[in-house]
Structure formats: C-alpha cells, structure tokens
Design a protein around this motif. Sequence first.
Motif, mmCIF file in Angstrom:
data_model
loop_
_atom_site.group_PDB
_atom_site.id
_atom_site.type_symbol
_atom_site.label_atom_id
_atom_site.label_comp_id
_atom_site.label_asym_id
_atom_site.label_seq_id
_atom_site.Cartn_x
_atom_site.Cartn_y
_atom_site.Cartn_z
ATOM 1 N N LYS A 70 0.839 -1.234 0.043
ATOM 2 C CA LYS A 70 -0.131 0.184 0.022
ATOM 3 C C LYS A 70 0.918 1.268 -0.168
ATOM 4 C CE LYS A 70 -4.089 -1.908 2.214
ATOM 5 N NZ LYS A 70 -4.824 -1.682 3.625
ATOM 6 N N GLN A 71 1.812 1.164 0.731
ATOM 7 C CA GLN A 71 2.835 2.426 0.989
ATOM 8 C C GLN A 71 3.475 2.857 -0.556
ATOM 9 O OE1 GLN A 71 5.540 1.654 4.069
ATOM 10 N NE2 GLN A 71 3.657 1.925 5.748
ATOM 11 N N ILE A 72 3.983 1.582 -1.156
ATOM 12 C CA ILE A 72 4.501 1.582 -2.408
ATOM 13 C C ILE A 72 3.498 1.998 -3.310
ATOM 14 C CG2 ILE A 72 5.646 0.378 -4.245
ATOM 15 C CD1 ILE A 72 6.831 -1.701 -1.944
ATOM 16 N N THR A 73 2.440 1.676 -3.306
ATOM 17 C CA THR A 73 1.577 2.443 -4.282
ATOM 18 C C THR A 73 0.951 3.836 -4.131
ATOM 19 O OG1 THR A 73 0.281 0.109 -4.331
ATOM 20 C CG2 THR A 73 -1.091 1.826 -5.364
ATOM 21 N N ILE A 104 1.863 9.490 -5.885
ATOM 22 C CA ILE A 104 2.167 10.696 -5.432
ATOM 23 C C ILE A 104 3.356 11.280 -6.386
ATOM 24 C CG2 ILE A 104 3.356 11.984 -3.729
ATOM 25 C CD1 ILE A 104 1.907 10.208 -1.436
ATOM 26 N N LEU A 105 4.384 10.378 -6.973
ATOM 27 C CA LEU A 105 5.446 10.545 -7.701
ATOM 28 C C LEU A 105 4.789 11.010 -8.999
ATOM 29 C CD1 LEU A 105 8.424 10.962 -8.241
ATOM 30 C CD2 LEU A 105 8.331 8.428 -8.908
ATOM 31 N N LEU A 106 3.770 10.144 -9.475
ATOM 32 C CA LEU A 106 3.225 10.398 -10.694
ATOM 33 C C LEU A 106 2.521 11.751 -10.662
ATOM 34 C CD1 LEU A 106 1.728 6.957 -11.813
ATOM 35 C CD2 LEU A 106 3.714 8.047 -12.679
ATOM 36 N N GLY A 107 1.987 11.975 -9.666
ATOM 37 C CA GLY A 107 1.624 13.353 -9.643
ATOM 38 C C GLY A 107 2.115 14.636 -9.633
#
Length: 329
Positions: free
Chosen positions: A8-11, A16-19
């Motif tokens: 879940k944290q990785i997802t 967040i990175l993509l955003g």
Amino acid sequence: MQVTDNRKQITVGVFILLGLVIFVLGVFTLGSQRKAFVKSFTVNAVFSDIQGLKAGNNVWFSGVKIGTIKKIQFYGISQVQVFMNIEEDAHKYIHKNASASISSDGLIGNKIVVISGGSPKFPFVEDGDQLQVANTLSTDDIMKTFQVNNKNLVDVTSDFKVLAKNLVEGKGTAGALLADEKIANNFKAIVENLKTTTESANRMAAEMNTFTKTLNTKGGLADKLMTDTAVFAKLQQSVNELQKTAASASAMTENLNKATAKFNQTDNAVGLLINDQQTADRIKGIMKNLETSSQKLDENMEALQHNFLLRGFFKKKAKAEAAAAAPQK
C-alpha cells in the motif's frame, strides 16, 4: 500483514510521484505556452478602448506571437494602460516609433495586441517604453457602418422600385421609350441616322487621308510646290505678273469709267451730241443738208458730162481708165 502494508505504501508513493511529475510537466507546459520562462522586456500602450482585451491575451508581431498581456490598469480620466511582456528575441525588430493596435484572433476569436515594427531610422525600444497607438475600427464601429450601409441600400432599393414602376407605367423619357412604340421607333431612327453620319465621317476621313497621301506623292504638283524652290519661284513670278495684269486691267477700267463719265457731261463734243437734243437736231440737219448737196453735186456732174463742151474730155478720161484697167499682154 506487513507485506500488504508495504504494498500500500509503495502504491501510494508511486501515485504521489506520478502526480508530482504531471504537476511539473503541467507547469512547464503552461509556462512554455505563456513563455513564462523566456527572457523578456516590458512595454506599454495607452488605449481609449481595449474592446474586451484581458490579461494573458497574446501579443503579435508580423503574424508571430512574441508575448502576452501582463497587466491592464486605468490611466488618466477614461483611458486604459496595457502592459505587455515581449520576448527578447523580438527586441531587434521593434523600434521606438512602433505602434500598437487591438485586433481579433480570427473573426470571433480572443482580442490580441498587434505591434508594427516602425522605421529602421529610429532606435530599438527599451524596457518600459510606451508605444504609440494606431486607431482601428472596432466591431461596434463596423456594425454601425453596416447599419448605415443597410439603410442606404434600403433607400436605393425603394428608389429603384419607384423608378421601375414609372418605367412600367410609361412615365418619364425612359418610360416613354419603353412604352410608346412611336417614340421608340423615332429614337431608333435617330440612332440609325447617327450611325450613318458616323460612317460618312469615317469615309470622309479615309478619303482625306488618301488625298493627303497623294499630295505627298514624289514628283506631284503639291510635292514640287512644297519641296522644289524653283517651281515655287516660278509660281511666285506668275502671281506677280498676274498682279501686274490685274493692276493694268484696273487702270484701264478706271480710264473707261472716266471716259464714259464724260459721255454724261455737255462740256465735250460726244457728251454734247449725246445729252443735248438741240445740238443733235442741228447735226442731223447738217447731215441732211450735206446729203442733199451731195445729190445735187452728183446731178451737176452728170449734167457736165453730157454738156457738149466737156463731153470729149470725159470720153478721153474713160478710155484712159479702161486702158489702164485692161490686162497687159
């Protein structure tokens, strides 16, 4: 359980990175469209009416976008000052006498500011310079012009309607030409006569041209008169002789007039004979007496010839005359 939490944290981290990537790309994309990251300088212009121009609208030069509207504020009593960010690359094309005008991006597109380059005789603009404004027709002005033109068109149409009605009813000269066959035939005859006259004039001009060419024929009389000095001198001499003859005839006529004038006077023999009846009667009497005397003289001579004293003399004389008249052998 721990593995699930890590997933879940990785997802969440990936999202967040993509955003963040999308946000940064959006910022750079918008910035590149508005050229926010391009080195620029600022100029301004004061308009009486900006026609709906807004901050962020484009600035164009020779059909190329070179900047955007930075800020709009009121200026003076009722004018509006527009600040424009211009790319540094366009600096070398815009001079201090350049002008700014408001136009549209397409027929019904957003409002834009159009800058003209100005004259190369002037130096280039500097940061903070104020450009002069070129007045252009706004959409409202164009609509007002259309309204005036429409009104004029309606008036012209109305007048033409009245004119057409008069033509159909045969009113006026043009209407009479269309409606009255007699007048139309007369007008047609006038046109035909004019055509005939024109053709005659053309023929006359052609004949005149031929005649003038004949005058210029080498060796002709007219050519010799105009070019041969000897012929001209002879002609001039003939004219002088003719003038002398005319002068002599005039003098002779004058003398005849003087002579005939004396016929009407009584101070000369001829005039006295013509005008004095008493003198004429005397001369007639004298002539009659002379005729009578001549007859008597003839009778006396005849009597002398028969006289016996002179008969021998007259016979000898007759024989001598006959001998002289006879042909000699």
